[in-house]
Structures are given as structure tokens and as C-alpha cells.
Motif scaffolding. Structure first.
Motif, mmCIF file in Angstrom:
data_model
loop_
_atom_site.group_PDB
_atom_site.id
_atom_site.type_symbol
_atom_site.label_atom_id
_atom_site.label_comp_id
_atom_site.label_asym_id
_atom_site.label_seq_id
_atom_site.Cartn_x
_atom_site.Cartn_y
_atom_site.Cartn_z
ATOM 1 N N LEU A 57 0.721 -1.151 0.002
ATOM 2 C CA LEU A 57 -0.080 -0.072 -0.037
ATOM 3 C C LEU A 57 0.822 1.173 0.106
ATOM 4 O O LEU A 57 0.436 2.333 -0.064
ATOM 5 N N ILE A 58 2.010 1.045 0.358
ATOM 6 C CA ILE A 58 2.907 2.379 0.389
ATOM 7 C C ILE A 58 3.039 2.984 -0.898
ATOM 8 O O ILE A 58 3.217 2.578 -2.075
ATOM 9 N N PRO A 59 2.627 4.231 -0.903
ATOM 10 C CA PRO A 59 2.490 5.196 -2.311
ATOM 11 C C PRO A 59 4.089 5.379 -2.396
ATOM 12 O O PRO A 59 4.297 6.745 -2.489
ATOM 13 N N PHE A 60 4.921 4.434 -2.788
ATOM 14 C CA PHE A 60 6.473 5.000 -2.885
ATOM 15 C C PHE A 60 6.647 5.230 -4.483
ATOM 16 O O PHE A 60 7.046 6.567 -4.757
ATOM 17 N N GLU A 61 6.531 4.290 -5.189
ATOM 18 C CA GLU A 61 6.342 4.534 -6.590
ATOM 19 C C GLU A 61 5.066 4.610 -7.159
ATOM 20 O O GLU A 61 4.659 3.844 -8.074
ATOM 21 N N VAL A 62 4.529 5.580 -6.376
ATOM 22 C CA VAL A 62 3.114 5.825 -7.025
ATOM 23 C C VAL A 62 2.548 5.827 -8.336
ATOM 24 O O VAL A 62 3.402 6.467 -9.209
ATOM 25 N N GLY A 63 1.516 5.229 -8.674
ATOM 26 C CA GLY A 63 1.310 5.353 -10.256
ATOM 27 C C GLY A 63 1.310 4.049 -10.726
ATOM 28 O O GLY A 63 2.142 3.138 -10.425
ATOM 29 N N PRO A 64 0.407 3.976 -11.748
ATOM 30 C CA PRO A 64 0.346 2.798 -12.739
ATOM 31 C C PRO A 64 1.740 2.544 -13.382
ATOM 32 O O PRO A 64 1.853 3.605 -14.172
ATOM 33 N N SER A 65 2.358 1.520 -13.522
ATOM 34 C CA SER A 65 3.199 1.424 -14.637
ATOM 35 C C SER A 65 3.383 -0.186 -15.088
ATOM 36 O O SER A 65 2.489 -0.877 -14.395
ATOM 37 N N THR A 95 4.783 -4.295 -11.814
ATOM 38 C CA THR A 95 4.130 -4.257 -10.546
ATOM 39 C C THR A 95 4.824 -5.078 -9.281
ATOM 40 O O THR A 95 6.132 -5.475 -9.718
ATOM 41 N N MET A 132 -7.005 -3.925 -1.512
ATOM 42 C CA MET A 132 -6.768 -3.636 -2.738
ATOM 43 C C MET A 132 -7.750 -3.136 -3.728
ATOM 44 O O MET A 132 -7.506 -2.802 -4.786
ATOM 45 N N ALA A 141 -7.062 -7.420 -16.737
ATOM 46 C CA ALA A 141 -5.811 -6.654 -16.579
ATOM 47 C C ALA A 141 -5.307 -6.671 -17.996
ATOM 48 O O ALA A 141 -5.345 -7.697 -18.740
ATOM 49 N N PRO A 142 -4.187 -5.942 -18.287
ATOM 50 C CA PRO A 142 -3.484 -5.856 -19.713
ATOM 51 C C PRO A 142 -2.497 -6.974 -19.514
ATOM 52 O O PRO A 142 -2.025 -7.251 -18.388
ATOM 53 N N THR A 181 1.239 -6.526 -18.540
ATOM 54 C CA THR A 181 1.310 -6.331 -16.905
ATOM 55 C C THR A 181 1.378 -7.792 -16.313
ATOM 56 O O THR A 181 2.217 -8.062 -15.224
ATOM 57 N N LEU A 182 0.478 -8.508 -16.795
ATOM 58 C CA LEU A 182 0.390 -9.899 -16.245
ATOM 59 C C LEU A 182 1.433 -10.921 -16.329
ATOM 60 O O LEU A 182 1.952 -11.836 -15.436
#
Lengths: 296, 174
Positions: B26-34, B37, B73, B133-134, B137-138
Motif C-alpha cells: 500500500l505504500i505510495p512509494f512509486e505511486v502510479g500505474p506502470s 508491478t 486492494m 488486466a492488460p 502487465t500480467l
């Protein structure tokens, strides 16, 4: 001796079958929960929100050391960059002076023009600021948890921006938290227009970093770098919020580069924008030109 | 037989480690989708313990942990937990085939099961009209998780001392 062994054996078998039965019941129960979630989403989501609320103290406590580490890292990074900044600061200051003058002129001109057209300030909305509590993004869902909820006036459906551009929409509001579904999530659809050509379309999230742009017309007249704004059509988002810029996608499609800086997001502002009710939307749909054309 | 307090110690350890993993996700460290994962650390932890000491990870705990993951999540509630429970109970029933064999067999078993998990998850999402999901990414998720598995096995057997019991020679003779 033999009978005792046999007894033990049969209790083992008995235990095994009870375990298997329990396993099957649990499995079926879990699938039923999933079906319930799929069919009666809002009720399960409310339950989820209240459960998440229970976990907030634990999450905050758990995240504290990490936030602390992040902050110190940033301070260290800034300290190393400080050395050669004084000269650039001076340069920037002179640049800013020029821009300031320019802005004053524009402001004056704007005020004059507003007077000319009897403009009323109805397009400014109240906002609620919130900070990011947790990143709940996964390949299947792109969402954040924010630390403001119904206590501070956040409601389902409110859009959220980071000051630079639209980030997403509030979906599950609990008392102290809310879930923010991002533009990049596969369930997200935002009616947009592209400037300067004025073409309209939809920004369609697909769980990747750059959502697709689906145009209503053809692609001609649109260039990479064109600005993308919300239209406000459908009544879900307020009009003229910056969303991002156009970029070229694979095989002739176009994609959106978000204006919001998702990678360094800390604070967001939730816009108090009541979505237009369904009835009004229906009226709009009924009166859309294509329907009229069909009737004729 | 192990003393009960050791078993319970490891059960609580598993539960606390799982919650720690959930919170770090849950840490927003590298926040954002990329495209990249987080690898599925929970799956690695659960399966590596299952093969060594199945009594440390009762099915009820699997349900609790993975249901909590679904809830926190924002994932489809219950789907992940149901599939994981099924896969882990299947692996439990295959322990005798894998134990005391080469690590490679265990590793490929874990990879195969994770592949089936992702496939089933996508399939159920698609047929229930939810958004899948794309694929790219999987693929990354799968590779990251499979590559992480030996590291988790090493850490849990060397640092946490979760090892298979000694080869049961006496029972074989009997």
C-alpha cells in the motif's frame, strides 16, 4: 490392538472428510461473495469501505516509517541539488518578473472582456483537499485511498485533481477515507474535447499508464501535444478541466499523456461537483441530434 | 511431533508477515500505474511454507489473508481468496510427490499453479463482464513472482528456519 488401530484409522478418515467438506463450503462461500459483489456491487463496496476504515489506524501506523524514509530521502536529494541552484534562482527571478508583468496585463484584459460579456463566476467550484493515504493499484485496478471521507464532505462521484490535471473520480466514501478510481483504470470513461481542433471523444482507461482516446470523428487535424480538456457532457465531470495532452499510440491510435503527475502525487483536491441526475442525462440523450435524425 | 507452541508461533509469524506484505503493497512509494508491478510476495510466502510445513499454514489463514488482500486492494471481493484457497489445498495434497525431490520440480509446480491462477482470474473477470488486466502487465507479474520464489524459499528456510522435517526413515521401514 488391531481394533484400536482401526479406530484411529477411521477417526483419521472422518477428520479428513470433515476437512474436505469445510474446504468445499468455504470455496463455495467465497465464490458466492464474488457473485454478490458482481451483482449487488454497492452493498458489498459499502461493507468493504467500513472494513477499510477499521484498518486505517493500522495502515497509517505501518506506513509512518516509510513516509518518514521517503521524506528524508527527498531532503537529502534536495540538499545535494542546492549547491548550484543560487545562480539559476536569480535567473528564474528575472524571468518570473517578465511573466508577472505579462500576467498583470492579461488579468486586466480578462476583467475588461468579462465585463463586456456579463460573465458570472459560476464555473468555480469548492474543493476539499486530501492527502494520499495508500496506493491500492494492482494490474487489475488502478485506485488510491485518500484520507478524507464523508466527515469532510466528500461524496461518491466527485472528481479529483492534483492542481495540474484530472486524476480520477471518488467511488467509495467511508467516514474518514475514500477510494479514488484513476483515469487509467479500465472502468474509467471521460468525455473530452481536444484543442485547438475542438474534436470530441472519450478517454478510455485500460489499466496501463496511458489511456486510449476514442474519437467520435476521424483523426485528421489532431497532432501530438494537443491539449485535452473535459467537456462536461453526461454530467459526470465539470467542463474544461485539463486532462492531459495527445500522444501517438501504436498502429494509428491516439493516447493520452496525463497532465496529473501520478508518480509524485501527495495532495489532491476533490471538487465538490454534484453529478447531474440521471433524468437530466436521459433528457439530453433523447434530444441528441442522432436520435432526432433517426426519428425523422 | 513438534510442541504446540512452536506451531502457533509460526502461525502467528505467517499472519504478521502477510499483513506486513499487504501494508508494504500500500505504500505510495512509486505511486502510479506502470507496467512493472509488485510481485505476488504473499503467494511465494504461502507456497514456500506449504511445501515445508503445511501445518504452519492452515486453510483458514489462507482465506483470511487473501480475502484481506481483495478487500484492501479494491479487487473483486472473494475471487482471489477462492482461487488461492483452491490452489493451495491442491498443492497441500501433492506435498508427498514434491518433498525430498529436486528444488526444480517444486519451482515449476509453483510457477505452473501461478500461471493457472492468473489465467483463471482473467477468465472469470472476462466472463463476469468485469475489466480484465492488460496481458503485458500480467506477464511481468508472473515472471517477477516466479523469479522471486527461490529467494523467498532461501530466506524462509535459512532465516526463519521453516524447513521440511527430516526424511522419515523410520516410518518407511515400518
Amino acid at each position: 490392538m488391531y481394533s484400536e488401530d482401526n479406530n484411529q484409522h477411521s477417526t483419521e478418515i472422518y477428520k479428513g472428510s470433515v476437512k474436505r467438506l469445510l474446504f468445499l463450503i468455504t470455496l463455495i462461500a467465497l465464490f458466492c461473495i464474488f457473485l454478490l459483489w458482481r451483482l449487488e456491487g454497492s452493498r458489498v463496496e459499502n461493507l468493504r469501505s467500513s472494513l477499510v476504515n477499521l484498518f486505517i489506524p493500522a495502515i497509517e501506523l505501518g506506513l509512518k516509517p516509510f513516509h518518514h524514509m521517503q521524506d528524508t530521502l527527498e531532503i537529502l536529494l534536495k540538499a545535494t541539488q542546492n549547491q548550484d541552484t543560487s545562480e539559476t534562482v536569480l535567473q528564474l527571478r528575472t524571468d518570473l518578473k517578465q511573466w508577472q508583468n505579462y500576467a498583470y496585463n492579461l488579468e486586466e484584459e480578462n476583467a475588461k472582456l468579462k465585463k463586456l460579456v456579463n460573465f458570472s463566476e459560476s464555473s468555480s467550484y469548492q474543493t476539499i483537499s486530501a492527502s494520499l493515504l495508500a496506493d491500492t493499484s494492482s494490474p487489475f485496478r488502478h485506485s488510491y485511498l485518500i484520507n478524507s471521507g464523508s466527515e469532510r464532505g466528500v461524496q461518491n462521484g466527485y472528481p479529483a485533481t492534483d492542481g495540474l490535471g484530472l486524476v480520477g473520480r471518488i467511488t467509495n466514501t467511508a467516514r474518514k477515507t475514500a477510494r479514488l478510481i484513476l483515469l487509467t483504470d479500465a472502468s474509467s470513461r471521460v468525455p473530452i474535447k481536444i484543442l485547438p481542433s475542438g474534436k470530441k471523444g472519450l478517454v478510455v482507461g485500460n489499466n496501463t499508464q496511458n489511456p486510449k482516446i476514442e474519437l467520435l470523428g476521424n483523426i485528421s487535424g489532431i497532432n501530438p501535444g494537443d491539449r485535452v480538456l473535459t467537456t462536461g457532457e453526461g454530467g459526470i465531470f465539470p467542463p474544461d478541466l485539463p486532462v492531459g495532452t495527445v500522444s501517438e499510440g501504436p498502429d494509428g491510435t491516439i493516447e493520452l499523456i496525463l497532465a496529473a503527475e501520478n508518480s509524485s502525487l501527495k495532495m489532491i483536491s476533490v471538487i465538490k461537483y454534484e453529478p447531474v441526475t440521471l433524468n437530466e442525462v436521459e433528457v439530453n440523450i433523447l434530444q441528441s441530434p442522432s436520435d432526432l435524425a433517426e426519428e425523422n | 511431533m513438534q510442541p504446540a507452541f512452536i506451531v502457533w508461533f509460526y502461525r502467528t509469524l505467517f499472519l504478521s508477515l502477510s499483513i506486513l506484505i499487504l501494508i508494504t503493497n500500500l505504500i505510495p512509494f512509486e505511486v502510479g500505474p506502470s507496467v512493472l508491478t509488485y510481485p505476488d510476495l504473499l503467494y511465494c510466502l504461502a507456497t514456500s511454507w506449504i511445501f515445508r510445513r503445511p501445518n504452519y499454514v492452515p486453510g483458514a489463514m489462507i482465506v483470511v489473508v487473501f480475502l484481506l488482500q481483495d478487500i484492501l486492494m479494491g479487487l473483486p471481493v472473494g475471487l482471489g481468496a477462492a482461487l488461492m484457497l483452491g490452489i493451495i489445498e491442491y498443492l497441500k495434497s501433492r506435498i508427498e510427490l514434491i518433498r525430498y525431490q529436486s528444488f526444480f520440480i517444486e519451482w515449476s509446480m509453483v510457477a505452473l499453479c501461478y500461471f493457472i491462477f492468473i489465467l483463471a482470474y482473467q477468465l472469470i473477470l472476462t466472463i463476469s463482464f468485469s475489466q480484465p488486466a492488460p496481458t503485458v502487465t500480467l506477464i511481468f507479474l508472473f515472471l517477477e513472482t516466479v523469479l522471486l520464489y527461490p529467494i523467498i524459499v532461501f530466506l524462509s528456510s535459512v532465516v526463519l528456519k521453516v524447513k521440511s522435517p527430516e526424511f522419515p526413515l523410520i516410518e518407511v521401514i515400518k
